[in-house]
Design a protein around this motif. Sequence first.
Motif, PDB file in Angstrom:
ATOM      1  N   PRO A 108       0.802  -1.235   0.000  1.00  0.00           N
ATOM      2  CA  PRO A 108       0.000   0.000   0.000  1.00  0.00           C
ATOM      3  C   PRO A 108       0.829   1.276   0.000  1.00  0.00           C
ATOM      4  O   PRO A 108       0.342   2.316  -0.458  1.00  0.00           O
ATOM      5  CB  PRO A 108      -0.825  -0.126   1.289  1.00  0.00           C
ATOM      6  N   ASN A 109       2.063   1.220   0.494  1.00  0.00           N
ATOM      7  CA  ASN A 109       2.880   2.428   0.560  1.00  0.00           C
ATOM      8  C   ASN A 109       3.747   2.622  -0.679  1.00  0.00           C
ATOM      9  O   ASN A 109       4.674   3.440  -0.672  1.00  0.00           O
ATOM     10  CB  ASN A 109       3.773   2.385   1.795  1.00  0.00           C
ATOM     11  N   ALA A 110       3.464   1.889  -1.761  1.00  0.00           N
ATOM     12  CA  ALA A 110       4.258   1.988  -2.982  1.00  0.00           C
ATOM     13  C   ALA A 110       3.338   2.117  -4.192  1.00  0.00           C
ATOM     14  O   ALA A 110       2.201   1.645  -4.184  1.00  0.00           O
ATOM     15  CB  ALA A 110       5.177   0.771  -3.143  1.00  0.00           C
ATOM     16  N   HIS A 111       3.845   2.775  -5.245  1.00  0.00           N
ATOM     17  CA  HIS A 111       3.071   2.918  -6.485  1.00  0.00           C
ATOM     18  C   HIS A 111       4.022   3.180  -7.648  1.00  0.00           C
ATOM     19  O   HIS A 111       5.203   3.526  -7.458  1.00  0.00           O
ATOM     20  CB  HIS A 111       2.041   4.049  -6.365  1.00  0.00           C
ATOM     21  N   GLN A 143      -3.686   1.492  -6.076  1.00  0.00           N
ATOM     22  CA  GLN A 143      -3.110   0.680  -5.002  1.00  0.00           C
ATOM     23  C   GLN A 143      -3.018  -0.784  -5.414  1.00  0.00           C
ATOM     24  O   GLN A 143      -3.945  -1.338  -5.987  1.00  0.00           O
ATOM     25  CB  GLN A 143      -3.954   0.814  -3.732  1.00  0.00           C
ATOM     26  N   GLU A 176       8.258   4.291  -3.059  1.00  0.00           N
ATOM     27  CA  GLU A 176       7.825   3.691  -1.801  1.00  0.00           C
ATOM     28  C   GLU A 176       8.060   4.695  -0.682  1.00  0.00           C
ATOM     29  O   GLU A 176       9.175   5.186  -0.503  1.00  0.00           O
ATOM     30  CB  GLU A 176       8.596   2.396  -1.525  1.00  0.00           C
ATOM     31  N   ASP A 177       7.006   4.993   0.074  1.00  0.00           N
ATOM     32  CA  ASP A 177       7.084   5.996   1.148  1.00  0.00           C
ATOM     33  C   ASP A 177       7.660   7.309   0.628  1.00  0.00           C
ATOM     34  O   ASP A 177       8.531   7.934   1.258  1.00  0.00           O
ATOM     35  CB  ASP A 177       7.928   5.470   2.316  1.00  0.00           C
ATOM     36  N   GLU A 178       7.162   7.707  -0.538  1.00  0.00           N
ATOM     37  CA  GLU A 178       7.550   8.977  -1.165  1.00  0.00           C
ATOM     38  C   GLU A 178       9.027   9.023  -1.558  1.00  0.00           C
ATOM     39  O   GLU A 178       9.560  10.101  -1.842  1.00  0.00           O
ATOM     40  CB  GLU A 178       7.229  10.156  -0.241  1.00  0.00           C
TER      41      GLU A 178
END
Length: 509
Positions: free
Chosen positions: A359-362, A380, A401-403
């Motif tokens: 969920p913390n990656a795109h 997501q 991931e995590d900005e």
Amino acid sequence: MKTSGMVVSSTLAILVLHLGLIPIMGEMNELQIGVAGQPVILNCKGVPHHSGVSWKYNKVYIRKYTTSYLKGKATMTDRSEIINNKDLKVLDLKLSDAGSYTCEYGSQTVSIISLHVFELTISSGGHFLPNEAPKLTLTQNSPHRLPDLNITLFNNNNSAVRPKHLENKTREKYILVLKELEATDSGTWMCRVHSVSPSINHNIAFDLKVLGFQNPDLERMYATVDSTVILSWRLNFQKIKWKEGFTGQLKWTQQENAIPHELLDFNVTARGEKHETQKSSHFRFKIPEGKPESNIEVKLPKVSFNHSGQYQCQLAYDRRHTQSKIELVVMKVSANPAGPLPRGAKMTLICQVSSPLPPNAHLRWNRVNGTEADVKKSEQNEAKLEVIVSAAGLWNCHLIEDEKVKISLNYSVEEAPVWMSYVVIGTSIAGSVLAFGLACLCIISGMSWQRRRQRAKRMTQARQYLLENKTCQCQHLLLWRDVVWLGANGQDKKPLRVKIDPQFYNERY
């Protein structure tokens, strides 16, 4: 006379001091704490230095001094020695060594020491794997009534921890269960024992050694196609000075529930020597040279999309296991259609990773020096992202991931030359014309084939009627008829015109 006696006493006192003698004090009774497995020194106070003393344990001689020291019959005699000619040192203290120790100078008792002994035992000998919960047992022994103890534990960071206390029916034994350990819990811990009566405030240090990985439980690594990546598991057996042997294995699983592939086996000896054996021959990887002895590493010199999956390193010690996983996520980019982009045409750029993202990656497509309209993000858990482009330029696909950008891949969209555009347009037109022509030809051929089929059907029926001497009923009387005869090969022959007799016709019909 009185004055004379006082002078004599003073003279004797001065003489004693001058000779270096110290008058023997009255007997002393004190409490001293000892820990099983450690040495303890019992001090004989109130006797001159370099004086020979005798020690007893519960009225049984340990060491007796006459003109030299003689061994007694107490149980700790062979583990004890006299130091400074007066103090007793007991080595490797036992729980049963608790009791009353008496120091005698000549025939006079000088000191009486009550030795209170604690014994701290740890399950598995203090050697653990992660996720195991140690059990500590504190036992006490004393020549007097056992006190009610208050126990506090401090971890290797000197932070207080709250163990689970098991039921204690007697004051002799206390059982404590710690939480599940991690590899970072390795180190020296402290057990603080406290009681009010008698007054006890003593610290017992003990070591916990947790063999494991310094990696996270599940580490995620990202790589691009054709790049080089090194997967590394950092063991802590050298850091904690692990003196036991253990074995291990490295496996790779590409998909969930798939059969794992064994990549290599390794074992570490009691002397800390590590040996590795490569198991897989069809999987392309290397064991890097010059790596730290406490690391397990594999090198993928040219990553392919099929190299993705979970790499699991497992340790085995004393029939117990622990493991650590590294998930390798591989990214690739492509275009459909591939090649230069003709003027006025469109192209789909595809960015894909080998597994769904957390969920913390795109994924994100963006055009270099482009605008906000040229940016597209994935949803997501989406592992594939497409963007449609209609102009040449450089595009980047980022995995974030995590900005934070983990990996990126570029795709350069090149514009096709003008002549190629004309060729493409001409080819498209020619292809359309050819397709139209083929369609028309198919229609004409179909119609012709249908007519021939219907005519052949009629001729077959005519021949059958003639063979049965039948004639057709016609709305108009025709005396002349064209008769078509069929050849042996089914082909039409030249029609033959025959004349039908009207009388025959009338008789017939």
